[in-house]
Scaffold this motif. Structure first.
Motif, mmCIF file in Angstrom:
data_model
loop_
_atom_site.group_PDB
_atom_site.id
_atom_site.type_symbol
_atom_site.label_atom_id
_atom_site.label_comp_id
_atom_site.label_asym_id
_atom_site.label_seq_id
_atom_site.Cartn_x
_atom_site.Cartn_y
_atom_site.Cartn_z
ATOM 1 N N LEU A 169 0.828 -1.205 0.000
ATOM 2 C CA LEU A 169 0.000 0.000 0.000
ATOM 3 C C LEU A 169 0.865 1.258 0.000
ATOM 4 O O LEU A 169 0.616 2.206 -0.742
ATOM 5 C CB LEU A 169 -0.931 0.003 1.213
ATOM 6 C CG LEU A 169 -2.111 -0.972 1.171
ATOM 7 C CD1 LEU A 169 -2.800 -1.018 2.522
ATOM 8 C CD2 LEU A 169 -3.106 -0.587 0.091
ATOM 9 N N LEU A 207 2.598 1.591 -3.402
ATOM 10 C CA LEU A 207 1.677 2.051 -4.440
ATOM 11 C C LEU A 207 1.383 3.542 -4.274
ATOM 12 O O LEU A 207 1.307 4.279 -5.258
ATOM 13 C CB LEU A 207 0.375 1.245 -4.388
ATOM 14 C CG LEU A 207 -0.660 1.587 -5.468
ATOM 15 C CD1 LEU A 207 -0.096 1.348 -6.859
ATOM 16 C CD2 LEU A 207 -1.935 0.777 -5.265
ATOM 17 N N VAL A 247 0.143 3.379 -12.493
ATOM 18 C CA VAL A 247 -0.531 2.454 -11.588
ATOM 19 C C VAL A 247 -0.769 1.115 -12.280
ATOM 20 O O VAL A 247 -0.759 0.062 -11.640
ATOM 21 C CB VAL A 247 -1.866 3.065 -11.105
ATOM 22 C CG1 VAL A 247 -2.682 2.049 -10.322
ATOM 23 C CG2 VAL A 247 -1.603 4.295 -10.247
ATOM 24 N N ALA A 292 0.738 -1.359 -9.654
ATOM 25 C CA ALA A 292 -0.232 -2.058 -8.803
ATOM 26 C C ALA A 292 0.055 -3.558 -8.760
ATOM 27 O O ALA A 292 0.149 -4.142 -7.671
ATOM 28 C CB ALA A 292 -1.658 -1.777 -9.273
ATOM 29 N N GLU A 296 -5.921 -1.218 -9.917
ATOM 30 C CA GLU A 296 -6.057 -1.035 -8.469
ATOM 31 C C GLU A 296 -7.032 -2.046 -7.870
ATOM 32 O O GLU A 296 -6.860 -2.511 -6.738
ATOM 33 C CB GLU A 296 -6.521 0.389 -8.183
ATOM 34 C CG GLU A 296 -5.453 1.441 -8.479
ATOM 35 C CD GLU A 296 -5.985 2.861 -8.416
ATOM 36 O OE1 GLU A 296 -7.209 3.040 -8.588
ATOM 37 O OE2 GLU A 296 -5.190 3.777 -8.211
ATOM 38 N N THR A 344 -4.279 5.309 -2.311
ATOM 39 C CA THR A 344 -4.130 5.089 -3.748
ATOM 40 C C THR A 344 -4.247 6.378 -4.544
ATOM 41 O O THR A 344 -3.890 6.408 -5.732
ATOM 42 C CB THR A 344 -5.195 4.106 -4.263
ATOM 43 O OG1 THR A 344 -6.501 4.646 -3.993
ATOM 44 C CG2 THR A 344 -5.065 2.757 -3.591
ATOM 45 N N GLY A 392 -10.531 3.832 -7.158
ATOM 46 C CA GLY A 392 -9.579 2.782 -6.802
ATOM 47 C C GLY A 392 -9.747 2.320 -5.368
ATOM 48 O O GLY A 392 -9.831 1.121 -5.084
#
Length: 464
Positions: free
Chosen positions: A10, A13, A23, A27, A328, A370, A375
């Protein structure tokens, strides 16, 4: 240690999004890194069996919504309808109320189905012109546009065709009109509180002798009101999208029943479709098609000149937006399958036992991490929607209330500095985070407070 393997991807990202990295690429990389640290042999199975399955499922459900929304916004722009609507509202409200005029134009366009990115591009020239004439600091433009385009019409007002109000329908089997009174209460709170704040900022700047300023970049040319389409015709497609969304929602649910069984038409290889899960998505798609056709009918001569090249741009943008959010979503599926997520979920559930508060905190936190409302919403509901439904059923909380809280919570802390819409808005206006992000962040706080407000109103009154 298991929780570390959930928190690490997390954070990675979030860092990737903040740095502007893709992403779509990062991701899966960050999610599979966590899997690799737990057991390297799991990586191929998690990638194909969970990440790609979740991502493909998201694209299958929502790509038409992204695509039709992008095309609708583009034809509205090409037809000159966005400019016409902006000019009408400015004339009605008066240039002296520049901030309110810009907010209302943004709200009308986004509630009518136009993408918030398109709205930001369309509004900036008018905002710049009005702020110059009334000598309001340019640095207040992003906060003003954000209030109109990124807040109450995105996820609070019932019937909004924006993706943040559509995603919960597939999980809770609701419609985009879920919990209308709670949505209206939250929307009014956001609009009124946001306007009070913006007017306070304007008066404070005026008292300090600060005007529009000089030496700015990305300054648009002076806007012309010549040859603009009739404003009431320009509003018609937006009006039809809202009306058709409601009509199609009612017709689909009444016409199809509980499910559509393909075996009834001789197709045995395809599983039945659960209508409640798809009705809201189909309704929005149908409404956007009506909106697009209406624009083409009213202004085809004006639109056709650059239609092919501009539609291709819209399709590219829709693909990118869908794959970003779908990636995501796949990320969330992988994280939810890790042992540490269960521990984290149990810890959060024990700390915040109320399902609505738990849902709000979880979703807005993931949206903030995010940098994406859709997402964060997708990640949370992919792993937690069944839990929220079960907990809500025990307390008599309807899926409609869960939908509205989830939708509004996704639009809470999503607009942190690394959010794509924030970065785009600042780039359009030629301003920096240092100059203007403080006002955008205040809108973020107001949106977050609105979620707490509607939860309190629901528990106090039972109104839905």
């Amino acid at each position: 240690m298991e929780i570390f393997f959930v928190v690490l991807p997390l954070l990675l990202l979030m860092y990737a999004a903040y740095r502007g990295l893709s992403v779509i690429l990062f991701a899966p990389l960050t999610a599979l890194l966590a899997v690799f640290l737990i057991n390297p042999s799991w990586v191929p199975a998690f990638f194909s069996g969970i990440f790609m399955e979740k991502m493909a499922g998201f694209v299958k459900l929502y790509f038409p919504v992204f695509l039709l929304g992008a095309i609708f916004g583009k034809v509205i722009e090409l037809a000159g309808f966005a400019k016409s609507i902006a000019r009408l509202i400015i004339d009605l409200i008066g240039e002296s109320k520049a901030m309110l005029a810009i907010v209302l134009v943004g709200a009308l366009l986004t509630y009518g189905g136009v993408s918030l990115f398109v709205v930001a591009f369309a509004l900036y020239p008018f905002a710049s012109e009005l702020f110059k004439k009334t000598n309001i600091p340019k640095r207040l433009i992003p906060g003003t546009i954000a209030l109109g385009a990124f807040t109450f019409t995105m996820d609070a007002l019932p019937g909004s065709p924006q993706i943040q109000n559509i995603i919960p329908t597939a999980f809770f089997k609701t419609t985009t009109w879920a919990a209308p009174w709670l949505g209206l209460i939250g929307g009014v709170f956001i609009l009124s509180t946001g306007m009070v704040y913006l007017e306070w900022r304007r008066r404070k700047a005026k008292k300090a002798g600060e005007g529009y300023g000089v030496g700015h970049i990305n300054e648009p040319g002076e806007m012309s009101s010549d040859n603009l389409p009739n404003a009431f015709l320009a509003i018609l497609p937006l009006f039809l999208v809202g009306i058709c969304n409601k009509i199609f929602t009612l017709l689909i649910n009444s016409s199809y029943g509980v499910s559509f069984d393909f075996s009834s038409v001789g197709i045995t290889e395809t599983a039945p479709i659960e209508i409640q899960k798809m009705a809201a998505i189909w309704a929005v798609e149908g409404a956007l098609v009506v909106g697009i056709l209406t624009v083409l009918f009213l202004a085809f001569k004006k639109v056709k000149t650059n239609l092919n090249s501009q539609i291709n741009i819209s399709i590219g943008g829709a693909l990118l937006a869908t794959l970003n959010t779908g990636s995501e979503y796949g990320f969330g599926g992988v994280i939810a399958a890790l042992p540490g997520f269960k521990l984290l979920n149990e810890s959060l559930s024990s700390a915040i036992k109320d399902p609505l508060a738990n849902e709000a905190v979880t979703i807005t936190t993931l949206a903030g991490i995010t940098g994406s409302a859709s997402g964060g919403l997708s990640i949370a509901l992919a792993s937690m929607s069944e839990t929220y439904l079960a907990a809500g059923a025990k307390l008599g909380i309807t899926p409609e209330v869960l939908h509205r809280v989830a939708s509004m919570a996704s639009g809470g802390m999503d607009t942190l500095p690394h959010n794509g819409a924030v970065i785009t808005l600042l780039a359009i206006t030629g301003l920096t985070h240092r100059q203007s992000y403080g006002d955008i962040f205040m809108m973020t706080l107001i949106k977050t407070a609105a979620v707490a407000l509607i939860i309190a109103v629901y528990y106090s009154t039972g109104i839905v």
